[in-house]
Each structure stands twice: as C-alpha cells, then as structure tokens.
Motif scaffolding. Structure first.
Motif, mmCIF file in Angstrom:
data_model
loop_
_atom_site.group_PDB
_atom_site.id
_atom_site.type_symbol
_atom_site.label_atom_id
_atom_site.label_comp_id
_atom_site.label_asym_id
_atom_site.label_seq_id
_atom_site.Cartn_x
_atom_site.Cartn_y
_atom_site.Cartn_z
ATOM 1 N N LEU A 141 38.718 38.658 45.040
ATOM 2 C CA LEU A 141 38.751 38.343 43.617
ATOM 3 C C LEU A 141 38.200 39.472 42.760
ATOM 4 O O LEU A 141 38.752 39.776 41.691
ATOM 5 C CB LEU A 141 37.987 37.047 43.350
ATOM 6 N N THR B 287 45.466 33.235 44.602
ATOM 7 C CA THR B 287 44.696 32.987 43.392
ATOM 8 C C THR B 287 45.312 33.822 42.282
ATOM 9 O O THR B 287 45.535 35.020 42.450
ATOM 10 C CB THR B 287 43.222 33.370 43.576
ATOM 11 N N GLU C 115 40.580 32.383 36.508
ATOM 12 C CA GLU C 115 41.150 32.411 37.854
ATOM 13 C C GLU C 115 41.652 31.016 38.215
ATOM 14 O O GLU C 115 41.006 30.018 37.908
ATOM 15 C CB GLU C 115 40.097 32.861 38.872
ATOM 16 N N GLU C 116 42.794 30.970 38.873
ATOM 17 C CA GLU C 116 43.383 29.700 39.290
ATOM 18 C C GLU C 116 43.795 29.802 40.754
ATOM 19 O O GLU C 116 44.691 30.565 41.092
ATOM 20 C CB GLU C 116 44.595 29.359 38.428
ATOM 21 N N MET C 117 43.142 29.027 41.595
ATOM 22 C CA MET C 117 43.474 29.031 43.017
ATOM 23 C C MET C 117 44.568 28.002 43.290
ATOM 24 O O MET C 117 44.412 26.823 42.958
ATOM 25 C CB MET C 117 42.235 28.725 43.872
#
Length: 400
Positions: free
Chosen positions: A329, A364, A371-373
């Motif tokens: 990330l 992600t 952030e979007e998993m």
C-alpha cells in the motif's frame, strides 16, 4: 437473478458441439433451456442436454408430458438471448420466411429478445445464393450472425461451413446479455501482458505476465460499449473480437503505441507488466557460453505510466497497476502521486489468488481520497469493478 439463454439445436453434425456449449454456458451461471429439432435428436440424445442444462428438452410442440401452459410462449417470455447453434440451411430458410412448424421455430418467432444465428453446413449449401440471401434478411432484421469457420468439413470437403469456435459463440452471447452500455461514446486504451527485451537474436528478458487482467478489462470495456484499443506484449491469448488489437514486443514499442493513442483516449488503463530495464546493447549474433562470469549491462526503460500522467488532460482518467511483494500500500500510494495517476490497482504477488497467470485477483484500489480493498474475484468480474471506478472519476472530472 440468472440470465436465461435458449439454445436451439438443429440437425447437423455440429450438434454434438452444442453439448459443450451448454456446459460452458452453465459454468457462466446462466439458465440454459435447450430446444431441439426432430432431426437434431438423430445426432445427439435429448438426455444429454437435459443432464447438462438441468431442464427438460423441448422437441415436440404438442408434448403432453409438460405441465399445462403454452410452452413456446412461456420460454419466449423468459429468454434474454436466443441462440441457434448449429443452424442448418433448412432452419435458416424457415426463420427468414417466418415459418413456425416445430417447437424451435415457433418459440423463435415468439421471442423478442436478442437472437444469434450460428450457421453450420456444407460449403456449397452455405455459399448458395438463397442461403446467403436468407442470412442477409435475418441480419437486416437485427439478428446477430456468427459467421461459419473454415476447415475440413464432415463431408470431407475443405472450405467454409464449420460451426464457429465455441469461444466466439460464447463471446457473442456474453455481449448480447449486457444491455446497458455506460461507456458508449468513450475511447478506452488498455495495455496488457509482458514485454520482451532482446539480449541477442535468441534470448530476451521478460516476466511472468499472462495478459489476462488487461484482456479482461479490454473485453469488459467493449461489452460496455466503448471503442477499445488493446496494446499488448507477447501473450498466448486469442485476439478479442471488436477490439483494435495492437501487438508490440519491447517496452519501447509499447511506449510508442501508447503515446500515439493516449491523447484521443478517455480512459487509459495500464495493466501491462512493462520491463523496467533493457540491455544497453543487443548482440547481433547469439551470445556464446564462456567459462567465466558473464556480465549484462542494463539501462532504464521509459516510464510509460509517468509520461502519460504528465501529459494527460484534466478530462482524462489514468489507471495504473502496482504489483509488489512487500510494502504494497505504501508503494502503491507513492506510485499514485509520482505517476500523476487517478487510481492505482495494487496487488501482492505472494497473496493467494492474486498474481500472474491465474484467473482470479485480489486488489486494493488506491485513489487520492482513500483505499478500497476488493474481495477475491475472477479477473473478468474485477474488470467491471475497475471500470465502474474509472467511470465515476471521469464523470466527476467532467462535471467540474
């Protein structure tokens, strides 16, 4: 809710291929109902299709074993797509003239859904002016014709008339099932696969990218109505129908292809695994073995994502990919800023279900806002999820 496909099977030797088609469509979680002509049952038993589809096969218009309802009307109302594969010259002629003398043609005439015709017959029959005129009539009425393939026919002749490859038919069905076209009018540029950096005429530097993710994105964008260009390195994947296919080999040739198209694109999605380094010199002859060590001097390739990011307009969306084995990330967020991208799709090579050469991915999505998993899913499904997010950003930009 499952989509419903009616599969019409007519009396040609290619009827046996319809069994595999039924199985493939079921694997795509489609509800498949098979209607056979009486002649088709001479080639394949209805029991075969009943076992594969999970539904009773319709053959006789007046079958008293069905529950009381008007069977052809009932099926017609359920259908999202009606495909006939194989379609013989006889059935094509009936359809062109609006004849309805059996369960297949009666149901076909009652249907208002998308209709797909897949001819398969002897070359002479296919090329007969009457058959060709019938196919033109059907096409003019809005039906989709999946052209027959060429090769050795069951009769021993060599020519056009083989049933189109099942992958082509399935692709046509998939396109027909998608009614909404949220990308209509947009141009989408996608890159996919690895690059090859030549050491000599025999050897090259590359990576394990299969191109599957990029191809899935290009296919999804096409299904959603976009005009798509796919720039890809060497892969084993078949070309996508309805997509401008631009094969390249090296990082440099990929850069040239991308730069020539970037300015006219609305969405630019860089899913290719481009080599970071290339040999300073490429030997003109095969490099021979030596007893000692061999040193290879490399230089940086052009950073395509960064170059496109620096040049992109405010009304364009740029999506990049980041594959890492550590600090995923953090490095993806750094990449988002340094490449001037709108979103970065990050995945860990070592995570189960993600990485090169497989059909699933777990990513992600990194944007300036967070952030979007996303959960583990098929790359085909992930492609639509990524396009949704790209389109949302594009709309936001153009509303400002």
């Amino acid at each position: 809710m499952k989509k419903t496909v009616i599969l019409g099977v007519t009396g040609g030797i290619a009827a046996y291929k319809a069994a595999q088609l039924t199985s493939d469509l079921k694997k795509l979680d489609l509800d498949v109902h098979v209607i056979m002509t009486r002649n088709a049952t001479e080639f394949v038993s209805p029991l075969t299709f009943e076992t594969l589809s999970g539904h009773r096969v319709s053959v006789d218009t007046f079958d008293r074993n069905f529950e009381y309802h008007v069977q052809h009307v009932s099926l017609a109302k359920q259908a999202d797509v009606f495909v006939i594969a194989p379609a013989t010259a006889n059935v094509i002629a009936k359809l062109a003239q609006g004849l309805a003398d059996d369960m297949l043609t009666t149901t076909f005439l009652a249907c208002s859904c998308t209709k797909i015709i897949c001819p398969a017959m002897n070359t002479g029959m296919l090329e007969n002016p009457t058959t060709q005129e019938n196919l033109r009539l059907l096409k003019a009425r809005g039906m989709r014709i999946v052209e027959a393939d060429s090769g050795l026919l069951a009769c021993g002749d060599v020519g056009k008339g083989r049933l189109a490859p099942l992958a082509v038919i399935e692709d046509e069905i998939e396109q027909a099932l998608i009614k909404e076209k949220p990308l209509a009018g947009l141009k989408v540029l996608v890159t996919a696969g690895p690059t090859w950096e030549a050491l000599d005429p025999v050897r090259y530097l590359t990576n394990h990218s299969s191109g599957k993710m990029g191809y899935a994105i290009a296919k999804a964008a096409r299904n959603w109505g976009a005009k798509v260009t796919l720039v890809h390195g060497p892969t084993a994947l078949p070309a996508l129908r309805g997509v401008e296919d631009q094969p390249v080999t090296s990082a440099q040739s990929m850069a040239e292809a991308v730069f020539s198209r970037a300015s006219e694109s609305d969405l630019i999605i860089k899913a290719a695994a481009v080599a970071d380094y290339t040999p300073v010199e490429t030997a003109s002859e095969k490099i021979k073995k030596t007893d000692g060590e061999f040193q290879l001097t490399l230089k940086r390739t052009q950073d395509i994502l960064k170059a496109v990011g620096e040049r992109k307009r405010d009304d364009q969306v740029l999506c990049g990919f980041a594959m890492e084995t550590e600090q995923l990330l953090a490095r993806a967020r750094t990449k988002l800023a340094s490449k001037h991208a709108d979103l970065i799709v990050a995945n860990d090579l070592r995570e189960s279900g993600a990485g090169f050469g497989i059909d699933t991915n777990r990513v992600t999505v990194i944007t300036a806002s967070g952030e979007e998993m996303l959960p583990l899913m098929r790359k085909e499904d992930l492609a639509y999820e990524l396009l949704k997010r790209c389109l949302a950003i594009l709309k936001e930009k153009r509303e400002k």
